[in-house]
Scaffold this motif. Structure first.
Motif, PDB file in Angstrom:
ATOM      1  N   GLU A 162      -4.075  12.965   5.295  1.00 27.04           N
ATOM      2  CA  GLU A 162      -5.275  13.081   4.475  1.00 27.04           C
ATOM      3  C   GLU A 162      -6.125  11.813   4.579  1.00 27.04           C
ATOM      4  OE1 GLU A 162      -3.953  13.950   0.536  1.00 27.04           O
ATOM      5  OE2 GLU A 162      -3.492  16.062   0.980  1.00 27.04           O
ATOM      6  N   ASN A 163      -5.477  10.721   4.997  1.00 28.49           N
ATOM      7  CA  ASN A 163      -6.163   9.440   5.126  1.00 28.49           C
ATOM      8  C   ASN A 163      -6.529   9.113   6.573  1.00 28.49           C
ATOM      9  OD1 ASN A 163      -5.936   8.481   2.279  1.00 28.49           O
ATOM     10  ND2 ASN A 163      -3.756   8.704   2.720  1.00 28.49           N
ATOM     11  N   MET A 164      -6.438  10.096   7.475  1.00 27.77           N
ATOM     12  CA  MET A 164      -6.824   9.858   8.862  1.00 27.77           C
ATOM     13  C   MET A 164      -8.317  10.079   9.028  1.00 27.77           C
ATOM     14  SD  MET A 164      -5.394  11.506  12.453  1.00 27.77           S
ATOM     15  CE  MET A 164      -4.158  10.267  12.854  1.00 27.77           C
ATOM     16  N   ALA A 165      -9.000   9.059   9.522  1.00 31.67           N
ATOM     17  CA  ALA A 165     -10.436   9.150   9.766  1.00 31.67           C
ATOM     18  C   ALA A 165     -10.700   9.932  11.059  1.00 31.67           C
ATOM     19  CB  ALA A 165     -11.033   7.759   9.851  1.00 31.67           C
ATOM     20  N   GLU A 166     -11.946  10.299  11.284  1.00 30.68           N
ATOM     21  CA  GLU A 166     -12.317  11.069  12.469  1.00 30.68           C
ATOM     22  C   GLU A 166     -11.965  10.326  13.751  1.00 30.68           C
ATOM     23  OE1 GLU A 166     -13.416  14.111  14.760  1.00 30.68           O
ATOM     24  OE2 GLU A 166     -13.258  14.143  12.566  1.00 30.68           O
ATOM     25  N   CYS A 167     -12.051   8.997  13.729  1.00 28.31           N
ATOM     26  CA  CYS A 167     -11.759   8.208  14.928  1.00 28.31           C
ATOM     27  C   CYS A 167     -10.260   8.067  15.193  1.00 28.31           C
ATOM     28  CB  CYS A 167     -12.376   6.812  14.798  1.00 28.31           C
ATOM     29  SG  CYS A 167     -11.665   5.813  13.478  1.00 28.31           S
ATOM     30  N   GLY A 168      -9.426   8.517  14.264  1.00 26.13           N
ATOM     31  CA  GLY A 168      -7.980   8.418  14.434  1.00 26.13           C
ATOM     32  C   GLY A 168      -7.318   7.345  13.600  1.00 26.13           C
ATOM     33  N   ALA A 169      -8.114   6.458  13.014  1.00 21.74           N
ATOM     34  CA  ALA A 169      -7.560   5.416  12.153  1.00 21.74           C
ATOM     35  C   ALA A 169      -6.952   6.043  10.898  1.00 21.74           C
ATOM     36  CB  ALA A 169      -8.643   4.418  11.752  1.00 21.74           C
ATOM     37  N   ILE A 170      -5.906   5.409  10.378  1.00 19.69           N
ATOM     38  CA  ILE A 170      -5.313   5.849   9.120  1.00 19.69           C
ATOM     39  C   ILE A 170      -5.719   4.854   8.041  1.00 19.69           C
ATOM     40  CG2 ILE A 170      -3.185   6.290   7.854  1.00 19.69           C
ATOM     41  CD1 ILE A 170      -1.959   7.255  10.450  1.00 19.69           C
ATOM     42  N   ARG A 171      -6.530   5.314   7.121  1.00 10.92           N
ATOM     43  CA  ARG A 171      -7.087   4.450   6.079  1.00 10.92           C
ATOM     44  C   ARG A 171      -5.973   3.919   5.170  1.00 10.92           C
ATOM     45  NH1 ARG A 171      -9.630   8.086   3.750  1.00 10.92           N
ATOM     46  NH2 ARG A 171     -11.544   7.959   4.957  1.00 10.92           N
ATOM     47  N   GLU A 172      -6.010   2.626   4.920  1.00  5.69           N
ATOM     48  CA  GLU A 172      -5.040   2.028   4.011  1.00  5.69           C
ATOM     49  C   GLU A 172      -5.411   2.391   2.576  1.00  5.69           C
ATOM     50  OE1 GLU A 172      -1.494   0.074   3.435  1.00  5.69           O
ATOM     51  OE2 GLU A 172      -2.450   0.795   5.269  1.00  5.69           O
ATOM     52  N   MET A 173      -4.397   2.721   1.786  1.00  3.34           N
ATOM     53  CA  MET A 173      -4.621   3.111   0.395  1.00  3.34           C
ATOM     54  C   MET A 173      -3.561   2.469  -0.499  1.00  3.34           C
ATOM     55  SD  MET A 173      -7.195   5.395   0.263  1.00  3.34           S
ATOM     56  CE  MET A 173      -6.927   6.523  -1.108  1.00  3.34           C
ATOM     57  N   MET A 174      -3.970   2.158  -1.724  1.00  2.00           N
ATOM     58  CA  MET A 174      -3.016   1.725  -2.745  1.00  2.00           C
ATOM     59  C   MET A 174      -2.689   2.911  -3.636  1.00  2.00           C
ATOM     60  SD  MET A 174      -4.455  -2.059  -3.827  1.00  2.00           S
ATOM     61  CE  MET A 174      -6.172  -1.523  -3.960  1.00  2.00           C
ATOM     62  N   GLY A 175      -1.466   2.922  -4.152  1.00  2.00           N
ATOM     63  CA  GLY A 175      -1.043   4.001  -5.025  1.00  2.00           C
ATOM     64  C   GLY A 175      -1.181   3.621  -6.492  1.00  2.00           C
ATOM     65  N   ASP A 176      -0.486   4.366  -7.329  1.00  2.00           N
ATOM     66  CA  ASP A 176      -0.465   4.108  -8.765  1.00  2.00           C
ATOM     67  C   ASP A 176       0.028   2.686  -9.003  1.00  2.00           C
ATOM     68  OD1 ASP A 176       0.062   3.997 -11.509  1.00  2.00           O
ATOM     69  OD2 ASP A 176       0.677   6.101 -11.598  1.00  2.00           O
ATOM     70  N   LEU A 177      -0.780   1.895  -9.726  1.00  2.00           N
ATOM     71  CA  LEU A 177      -0.421   0.487  -9.944  1.00  2.00           C
ATOM     72  C   LEU A 177       0.901   0.331 -10.678  1.00  2.00           C
ATOM     73  CD1 LEU A 177      -3.895  -1.115 -10.820  1.00  2.00           C
ATOM     74  CD2 LEU A 177      -2.615  -1.238  -8.670  1.00  2.00           C
ATOM     75  N   GLU A 178       1.304   1.348 -11.404  1.00  2.00           N
ATOM     76  CA  GLU A 178       2.591   1.294 -12.113  1.00  2.00           C
ATOM     77  C   GLU A 178       3.750   1.102 -11.137  1.00  2.00           C
ATOM     78  OE1 GLU A 178       5.441   4.213 -14.874  1.00  2.00           O
ATOM     79  OE2 GLU A 178       3.371   4.819 -14.380  1.00  2.00           O
ATOM     80  N   TYR A 179       3.590   1.612  -9.920  1.00  2.00           N
ATOM     81  CA  TYR A 179       4.655   1.542  -8.927  1.00  2.00           C
ATOM     82  C   TYR A 179       4.390   0.511  -7.832  1.00  2.00           C
ATOM     83  CZ  TYR A 179       5.816   6.033 -11.074  1.00  2.00           C
ATOM     84  OH  TYR A 179       6.120   7.017 -11.985  1.00  2.00           O
ATOM     85  N   GLY A 186       0.842  -1.189   0.000  1.00  2.00           N
ATOM     86  CA  GLY A 186       0.000   0.000   0.000  1.00  2.00           C
ATOM     87  C   GLY A 186       0.877   1.239   0.000  1.00  2.00           C
ATOM     88  N   ILE A 187       0.342   2.352  -0.452  1.00  2.00           N
ATOM     89  CA  ILE A 187       1.131   3.585  -0.521  1.00  2.00           C
ATOM     90  C   ILE A 187       1.233   4.267   0.834  1.00  2.00           C
ATOM     91  CG2 ILE A 187      -0.831   5.053  -1.182  1.00  2.00           C
ATOM     92  CD1 ILE A 187       2.848   5.329  -2.389  1.00  2.00           C
ATOM     93  N   THR A 188       0.186   4.130   1.687  1.00  2.00           N
ATOM     94  CA  THR A 188       0.230   4.819   2.982  1.00  2.00           C
ATOM     95  C   THR A 188       1.366   4.310   3.850  1.00  2.00           C
ATOM     96  OG1 THR A 188      -1.585   3.312   3.570  1.00  2.00           O
ATOM     97  CG2 THR A 188      -2.153   5.602   3.220  1.00  2.00           C
ATOM     98  N   GLN A 189       1.713   3.023   3.714  1.00  2.00           N
ATOM     99  CA  GLN A 189       2.824   2.501   4.508  1.00  2.00           C
ATOM    100  C   GLN A 189       4.144   3.146   4.114  1.00  2.00           C
ATOM    101  OE1 GLN A 189       4.206  -1.692   2.676  1.00  2.00           O
ATOM    102  NE2 GLN A 189       1.985  -1.516   2.936  1.00  2.00           N
ATOM    103  N   GLU A 190       4.290   3.515   2.853  1.00  2.00           N
ATOM    104  CA  GLU A 190       5.523   4.168   2.417  1.00  2.00           C
ATOM    105  C   GLU A 190       5.627   5.569   3.008  1.00  2.00           C
ATOM    106  OE1 GLU A 190       7.499   2.141   0.856  1.00  2.00           O
ATOM    107  OE2 GLU A 190       6.015   0.619   0.375  1.00  2.00           O
ATOM    108  N   TYR A 191       4.494   6.292   3.026  1.00  2.00           N
ATOM    109  CA  TYR A 191       4.492   7.608   3.666  1.00  2.00           C
ATOM    110  C   TYR A 191       4.808   7.483   5.153  1.00  2.00           C
ATOM    111  CZ  TYR A 191       1.671   8.790  -0.515  1.00  2.00           C
ATOM    112  OH  TYR A 191       1.189   8.953  -1.788  1.00  2.00           O
ATOM    113  N   ALA A 192       4.170   6.491   5.802  1.00  2.00           N
ATOM    114  CA  ALA A 192       4.332   6.345   7.248  1.00  2.00           C
ATOM    115  C   ALA A 192       5.786   6.089   7.627  1.00  2.00           C
ATOM    116  CB  ALA A 192       3.443   5.211   7.761  1.00  2.00           C
ATOM    117  N   ARG A 193       6.466   5.277   6.843  1.00  2.00           N
ATOM    118  CA  ARG A 193       7.853   4.942   7.189  1.00  2.00           C
ATOM    119  C   ARG A 193       8.808   6.110   6.982  1.00  2.00           C
ATOM    120  NH1 ARG A 193       9.236  -1.362   6.647  1.00  2.00           N
ATOM    121  NH2 ARG A 193       7.129  -2.203   6.669  1.00  2.00           N
ATOM    122  N   LEU A 194       8.445   7.027   6.121  1.00  2.00           N
ATOM    123  CA  LEU A 194       9.319   8.178   5.886  1.00  2.00           C
ATOM    124  C   LEU A 194       9.358   9.148   7.059  1.00  2.00           C
ATOM    125  CD1 LEU A 194       8.774   9.247   2.155  1.00  2.00           C
ATOM    126  CD2 LEU A 194      10.952   8.681   3.255  1.00  2.00           C
TER     127      LEU A 194
END
Length: 579
Positions: free
Chosen positions: A393-410, A356-364
């Protein structure tokens, strides 16, 4: 899966219900099923429909419609932890109404045997974070740590598969990352609770990691000397695993005041540094001996012009290099980390992503927060804010961080693109963007420690508020269970913040939504709670004089190139869940 006719609009055709490790009796007669067993890709819906192979598990007798037949034990839905519980309640209510001969929906009162500690809205007690840490430390003591003479080993955790009894099987093997990361928990237990046994346990775990004979390369002639094995006796060396273990051991050493393994930690860090290219990128993994055939040495990788914008493997290596620079003053640690981070931020957010793309942001977040603490410049703060903004941008009101996939090319491991592909390789926890799941193995755990360190580095309310919100969420979803008490106090992998239960697509081979990872998940979440209690960051400075004193000799030793190396092992395979 359910069919519309019997269960109505609340449970429409194509809805996925999970009966873990389902066993059933085959049916030879063609029937019209209310529930069908099949392997399907999807999150809550079977996005590719039913495959050719599917089996009825609930149906009315074709000649005697007043007879309902189940080919699997549906009555054990509570004990067997069927999920989502909301949907299974609909099944049971309708079955009860049918048995009662009523047209309406019967009432069913039941609760999950393994459930979150709090619901989404109830008031949390003032000491909830301390209790969350203490509960997780007890979970480690009772279920994850095991004795090996004068050493303490660390189990990897529990598999995702759930037996009809509700039991999950342990993963009894040991890994370098889980072992190294686990040193933090008893060390923090010592710092917070003055537990002398915990202080000793932290040191015993390090002894197992570096001197156990199964997890560390102790051969000076080896090109991976000082590095840590992925699994015990498996000479596969991941950059991120080695570096997370090293960062954790440095913190544990500082908290306990026991510096017995400082040389081992430095060798591990230098083992990674000397196989990292001039621009600060390293191949995600090196196999010994396969990566060193045809006379290759570690020097070939040091000179390799290798670049991959993939924080999954690179980011915690950069964080470890920055930590090593603070303690040793060795300029190469800083230069390589800064060069690679700068190059990555030039292409950001176009990153190679794993599950997922959010994990890449999180690790940075962590290396960027470390960099701000080392060199507090407007550019470094801008990089940190840029990454945190897109993540949040992917944090829900409850505090969860929604998992997202990025561009399939990457993308390396997106959601399955067919029913047949489901469960055959690594994969995302979601089927499509918008599925309300958060990932506690790959994303939320690293976001938590990253936001905490960003708060320490900047004192900015932007990070503090997000960190507090995530802390609140994680306190709420910590596992509680009396019937499965080996899970009490842990965090599992996938959580659906709309269903408010642990749930997700289990397409990821070997690492479904209900797996429990002692290292990646539980150590970093609990450690962040511990650091919050201590009101300090992860970056360590206290013992710099000690590390700088011993560094020159270790560095000299690690500069020797042994060209006539004969490996002791020819292992080339890895366990599920690793490339």
């Amino acid at each position: 899966m359910s069919l519309l006719i019997f269960f109505g609009e609340d449970l429409p055709e194509g809805q996925i219900l999970v009966q873990h490790n389902c066993w059933y009796r085959p049916v030879k007669t063609k029937v019209k099923a209310h529930l069908t067993l099949a392997q399907v890709a999807g999150y809550r819906k079977a996005v590719y429909g039913l495959p050719e192979k599917h089996y009825p598990v609930l149906f009315q007798h074709p000649e005697y419609p007043h007879v309902m037949i189940s080919t699997t034990p549906l009555s054990s839905f509570i004990e067997g932890r069927f999920t989502p519980i909301t949907d299974w309640k609909i099944v049971m209510r309708q079955l009860k109404a049918w048995l009662d001969g009523k047209d309406g929906i019967a009432e069913i009162d039941c609760s999950m045997s393994v459930h979150p500690a709090f619901n989404a809205s109830e008031q949390l007690p003032g000491d909830v974070e301390k209790k969350a840490f203490d509960a997780n430390a007890a979970w480690f003591d009772n279920n994850i740590f095991f004795e090996q003479g004068d050493k303490i080993g660390v189990f990897e955790g529990y598999v995702s598969g759930i037996q009809p009894s509700g039991r999950q099987s342990p993963r009894p093997s040991t890994r370098c990352d889980c072992t190294g990361e686990a040193t933090m928990i008893p060390a923090l237990d010592w710092a917070l609770n003055n537990s002398f046994p915990a202080r000793k346990t932290s040191s015993q775990i390090m002894n197992c990691l570096f001197n156990g004979g199964k997890l560390a390369d102790t051969d000076p002639a080896s090109p991976t000397y000082g590095g840590l094995y992925f699994y015990e006796n498996l000479p596969v060396f991941y950059s991120d695993d080695n570096c997370r273990a090293s960062i954790s051991c440095i913190l544990a050493s500082e908290l306990t005041g026991k510096l017995d393994y400082s040389e081992n930690i430095l060798r591990c860090l230098l083992s990674i540094l000397r196989t990292t290219g001039p621009q600060g990128f390293r191949q995600g993994r090196l196999n010994n001996p396969a990566s060193f055939s045809d006379g290759k040495t570690w020097q070939d990788y040091q000179n390799e012009d290798y670049v991959e914008y993939r924080p999954h493997y690179q980011a915690y290596m950069w964080a470890a290099f920055l930590q090593a620079y603070v303690l040793t003053g060795h300029q190469n640690f800083l230069d390589k980390a800064k060069c690679a981070i700068r190059m990555t931020m030039k292409v950001f957010p176009k990153l190679v992503w794993t599950n997922g793309i959010t994990q890449e942001y999180a690790r940075l977040l962590l290396p960027l927060a470390f960099l701000v603490q080392i060199e507090d410049t407007s550019e470094h703060r801008f990089w940190l804010r840029t990454v945190a903004t897109i993540l949040l941008e992917n944090m829900a009101e409850c505090g969860a961080i929604r998992e997202m996939m990025g561009d399939l090319e990457y993308g390396k491991y997106p959601a399955p693109r067919s029913n047949e592909e489901y469960g055959t390789t690594e994969a995302a926890l979601i089927q499509q963007n918008g599925d309300p799941a958060c990932d506690l193995v790959y994303t939320v755990n690293y976001a938590f420690i990253g936001l905490h360190e960003a708060s320490i580095a900047t004192g900015d309310d932007f990070y503090i508020d997000a960190e507090n919100k995530l802390a609140d969420f994680l306190c709420r979803i910590q596992v509680k269970s009396k019937s499965q008490n080996y899970l009490d106090g842990c965090w599992m992998r996938g959580f659906d913040y709309e269903l408010w239960e642990y749930y997700g697509s289990s397409a990821d081979n070997g690492w479904g939504a209900w797996c429990v990872e002692s290292g990646w998940t539980n150590t970093w979440i609990a450690a962040t709670f511990g650091l919050r209690q201590l009101k300090r960051g992860l970056l360590c400075r206290k013992n710099a004089e000690h590390y700088r004193h011993i560094f020159p000799e270790i560095f000299r030793e690690m500069q020797i190139v042994h060209k006539a190396f004969t490996p002791k092992s020819t292992a080339t395979t890895v366990a599920p869940g690793a490339e």
